[in-house]
Design a protein around this motif. Structure first.
Motif, PDB file in Angstrom:
ATOM      1  N   ALA A  69       0.781  -1.202  -0.068  1.00  0.00           N
ATOM      2  CA  ALA A  69       0.195  -0.131  -0.090  1.00  0.00           C
ATOM      3  C   ALA A  69       1.043   1.298   0.043  1.00  0.00           C
ATOM      4  N   ASP A  70       0.458   2.203  -0.628  1.00  0.00           N
ATOM      5  CA  ASP A  70       1.046   3.525  -0.886  1.00  0.00           C
ATOM      6  C   ASP A  70       0.600   4.237   0.382  1.00  0.00           C
ATOM      7  N   ALA A  71       1.605   4.964   1.262  1.00  0.00           N
ATOM      8  CA  ALA A  71       1.530   5.613   2.415  1.00  0.00           C
ATOM      9  C   ALA A  71       0.323   6.758   2.182  1.00  0.00           C
ATOM     10  N   VAL A  72       0.529   7.743   1.192  1.00  0.00           N
ATOM     11  CA  VAL A  72      -0.334   8.627   0.996  1.00  0.00           C
ATOM     12  C   VAL A  72      -1.557   8.327   0.844  1.00  0.00           C
ATOM     13  N   GLU A  73      -2.061   7.390  -0.230  1.00  0.00           N
ATOM     14  CA  GLU A  73      -3.062   6.763  -0.579  1.00  0.00           C
ATOM     15  C   GLU A  73      -3.937   6.025   0.618  1.00  0.00           C
ATOM     16  N   VAL A  74      -3.301   5.578   1.561  1.00  0.00           N
ATOM     17  CA  VAL A  74      -3.835   4.775   2.866  1.00  0.00           C
ATOM     18  C   VAL A  74      -4.346   5.676   3.646  1.00  0.00           C
ATOM     19  N   THR A  75      -3.659   6.868   3.947  1.00  0.00           N
ATOM     20  CA  THR A  75      -4.283   8.022   4.722  1.00  0.00           C
ATOM     21  C   THR A  75      -5.283   8.757   4.248  1.00  0.00           C
ATOM     22  N   MET A  76      -5.423   9.006   2.986  1.00  0.00           N
ATOM     23  CA  MET A  76      -6.463   9.545   2.183  1.00  0.00           C
ATOM     24  C   MET A  76      -7.669   8.581   2.440  1.00  0.00           C
ATOM     25  N   ALA A  77      -7.413   7.325   2.092  1.00  0.00           N
ATOM     26  CA  ALA A  77      -8.471   6.370   2.019  1.00  0.00           C
ATOM     27  C   ALA A  77      -9.236   6.181   3.460  1.00  0.00           C
ATOM     28  N   THR A  78      -8.398   6.106   4.507  1.00  0.00           N
ATOM     29  CA  THR A  78      -8.711   5.978   5.717  1.00  0.00           C
ATOM     30  C   THR A  78      -9.535   7.068   6.400  1.00  0.00           C
ATOM     31  N   CYS A  79      -8.851   8.068   6.028  1.00  0.00           N
ATOM     32  CA  CYS A  79      -9.754   9.507   6.594  1.00  0.00           C
ATOM     33  C   CYS A  79     -10.940   9.548   6.029  1.00  0.00           C
ATOM     34  N   LEU A  80     -11.105   9.507   4.572  1.00  0.00           N
ATOM     35  CA  LEU A  80     -12.388   9.668   3.912  1.00  0.00           C
ATOM     36  C   LEU A  80     -13.329   8.498   4.452  1.00  0.00           C
ATOM     37  N   LEU A  81     -12.929   7.204   4.641  1.00  0.00           N
ATOM     38  CA  LEU A  81     -13.849   6.222   4.925  1.00  0.00           C
ATOM     39  C   LEU A  81     -14.399   6.370   6.379  1.00  0.00           C
ATOM     40  N   SER A  82     -13.488   7.282   7.172  1.00  0.00           N
ATOM     41  CA  SER A  82     -13.759   7.301   8.571  1.00  0.00           C
ATOM     42  C   SER A  82     -15.235   8.407   8.643  1.00  0.00           C
ATOM     43  N   LEU A  83     -15.193   9.248   7.696  1.00  0.00           N
ATOM     44  CA  LEU A  83     -16.278  10.220   7.861  1.00  0.00           C
ATOM     45  C   LEU A  83     -17.698   9.925   8.137  1.00  0.00           C
ATOM     46  N   PRO A  84     -18.250   8.509   7.546  1.00  0.00           N
ATOM     47  CA  PRO A  84     -19.351   8.166   7.738  1.00  0.00           C
ATOM     48  C   PRO A  84     -19.672   7.714   9.250  1.00  0.00           C
ATOM     49  N   LEU A  85     -18.561   7.361   9.827  1.00  0.00           N
ATOM     50  CA  LEU A  85     -18.664   7.046  11.236  1.00  0.00           C
ATOM     51  C   LEU A  85     -18.692   7.953  12.070  1.00  0.00           C
ATOM     52  N   LEU A  86     -18.593   9.016  11.807  1.00  0.00           N
ATOM     53  CA  LEU A  86     -18.411  10.373  12.751  1.00  0.00           C
ATOM     54  C   LEU A  86     -19.806  10.654  13.584  1.00  0.00           C
ATOM     55  N   PRO A  87     -20.986  10.396  12.706  1.00  0.00           N
ATOM     56  CA  PRO A  87     -22.196  10.544  13.165  1.00  0.00           C
ATOM     57  C   PRO A  87     -22.437   9.578  14.374  1.00  0.00           C
ATOM     58  N   LEU A  88     -22.076   8.387  14.013  1.00  0.00           N
ATOM     59  CA  LEU A  88     -22.344   7.005  14.790  1.00  0.00           C
ATOM     60  C   LEU A  88     -21.398   7.355  16.376  1.00  0.00           C
ATOM     61  N   LEU A  89     -20.231   7.952  16.183  1.00  0.00           N
ATOM     62  CA  LEU A  89     -19.336   8.253  16.972  1.00  0.00           C
ATOM     63  C   LEU A  89     -20.082   9.361  18.192  1.00  0.00           C
ATOM     64  N   ALA A  90     -20.799  10.193  17.548  1.00  0.00           N
ATOM     65  CA  ALA A  90     -21.197  11.388  18.256  1.00  0.00           C
ATOM     66  C   ALA A  90     -22.405  10.946  19.199  1.00  0.00           C
ATOM     67  N   LEU A  91     -23.060  10.019  18.527  1.00  0.00           N
ATOM     68  CA  LEU A  91     -24.365   9.429  19.382  1.00  0.00           C
ATOM     69  C   LEU A  91     -23.675   8.402  20.536  1.00  0.00           C
ATOM     70  N   ALA A  92     -22.550   7.770  20.365  1.00  0.00           N
ATOM     71  CA  ALA A  92     -21.856   6.736  21.240  1.00  0.00           C
ATOM     72  C   ALA A  92     -21.337   7.613  22.409  1.00  0.00           C
ATOM     73  N   GLN A  93     -20.802   8.781  21.999  1.00  0.00           N
ATOM     74  CA  GLN A  93     -19.319   9.254  22.912  1.00  0.00           C
ATOM     75  C   GLN A  93     -20.027  10.694  23.377  1.00  0.00           C
ATOM     76  N   PRO A  94     -19.495  11.132  24.582  1.00  0.00           N
ATOM     77  CA  PRO A  94     -19.824  12.471  25.250  1.00  0.00           C
ATOM     78  C   PRO A  94     -19.277  13.383  24.348  1.00  0.00           C
TER      79      PRO A  94
END
Length: 302
Positions: A187-212
């Motif tokens: 895996a390319d380090a830059v591409e991995v960082t981009m992909a993991t950051c962008l794929l994390s975005l849909p999880l943030l609303p769930l995180l906001a519900l589960a965390q203070p």
């Protein structure tokens, strides 16, 4: 004039990039610790980190990642890596800062990453490591044992810090697993960082519900600090700088900057947070850094 002369500015740039990346990573632990003082939760910092990093990386990802947003990795591999170093990773890392001083994050995790990586490589890939690297890894483990003694003994000056230390051990295991998979998949380090950051975005609303979430209850300056540093400086800047250092100096020489991380944290933590390391912690840190240098300079395999 010899042909090597024109390379001098390029080498200087490589060294500057490596040093700057180490400084950014070293101060990250201090910024994470400051989030606790500012009243931000681990969920707050995680949301700010991925939002800010994604905003910075999105224009580059749109051009580079084909197909968007996973690139050459593909959906399956990108999702696996996101599960390892996405929001859960950030929650554990920042959560540890709620219990242990900033220096603990920068000694335990970076110190144990080469140890855990070597063990996983031997157990999973069947690699053989050189005797000198084994010596270096053993010195690291001894140094971290000395460094963490007061925390694990739950002494009055480090009460509850053992929880943070164990979370930082988990961080080392997660990062080692990530590194092993990334290496195995090429895996390319830059591409991995981009992909993991962008794929994390849909999880943030769930995180906001589960965390203070306290984003609306703390000063704007505290929110801006975490968004800028965790998202822009660490999420995008340090990655770019370290990638440039690797491209200029090679992976082996670039890795020699990593032992600077705990030193930077120790100095910045004392200056910015007033956190003073004990004599035992300084001795353990010195031993761990020595082990890191020995392990990094040793041949990778027997």
């Amino acid at each position: 004039m010899s042909p090597a002369a024109p390379a001098s500015p390029r080498l200087a740039i490589g060294f500057a990039c490596g040093i700057l990346a180490a400084v950014i990573w070293g101060i990250q632990a201090v910024v994470s610790r400051q989030s606790v003082a500012d009243g931000l939760s681990a969920g707050d910092v995680t949301i700010l980190r991925f939002l800010a990093a994604s905003l910075v990386l999105l224009p580059f990802a749109l051009k580079r990642l084909k197909p968007f947003p996973v690139g050459k990795l593909g959906w399956k591999k990108a999702l696996i890596l996101t599960a390892i170093v996405g929001p859960s990773y950030s929650l554990i890392l920042v959560g540890g800062a709620h219990f242990a001083p900033a220096l603990h994050s920068s000694v335990i995790s970076p110190g144990l990453i080469p140890v855990a990586t070597a063990l996983l490589a031997v157990l999973v890939l069947g690699d053989r490591i050189s005797p000198l690297r084994v010596v270096g890894l053993a010195i690291i483990v001894a140094g971290i044992a000395v460094f963490s003694f007061e925390a694990m003994a739950n002494t009055p000056t480090r009460e509850g810090a053992w929880i943070g230390d164990l979370l930082f051990v988990l961080i080392a295991l997660l990062w080692s697993s990530f590194g092993l998979l990334a290496r195995r998949w090429g895996a390319d380090a830059v591409e991995v960082t981009m992909a993991t950051c962008l794929l994390s975005l849909p999880l943030l609303p769930l995180l906001a519900l589960a965390q203070p979430i306290h984003l609306l209850q703390v000063p704007l300056a505290a929110v801006a600090l975490q968004a800028f540093y965790q998202g822009v400086m660490v999420g995008a800047g340090a990655l770019f700088l370290y990638t440039q250092a690797v491209a200029t100096l090679g992976a082996g020489r670039a890795a020699l900057f990593l032992p600077l991380v705990p030193v930077v944290t120790a100095l910045s933590g004392a200056i910015l947070l007033g956190e003073q390391a004990s004599t035992l912690e300084i001795a353990g840190m010195a031993l761990a850094v020595t082990g890191m240098l020995v392990a990094l300079k040793a041949p990778s395999s027997a």
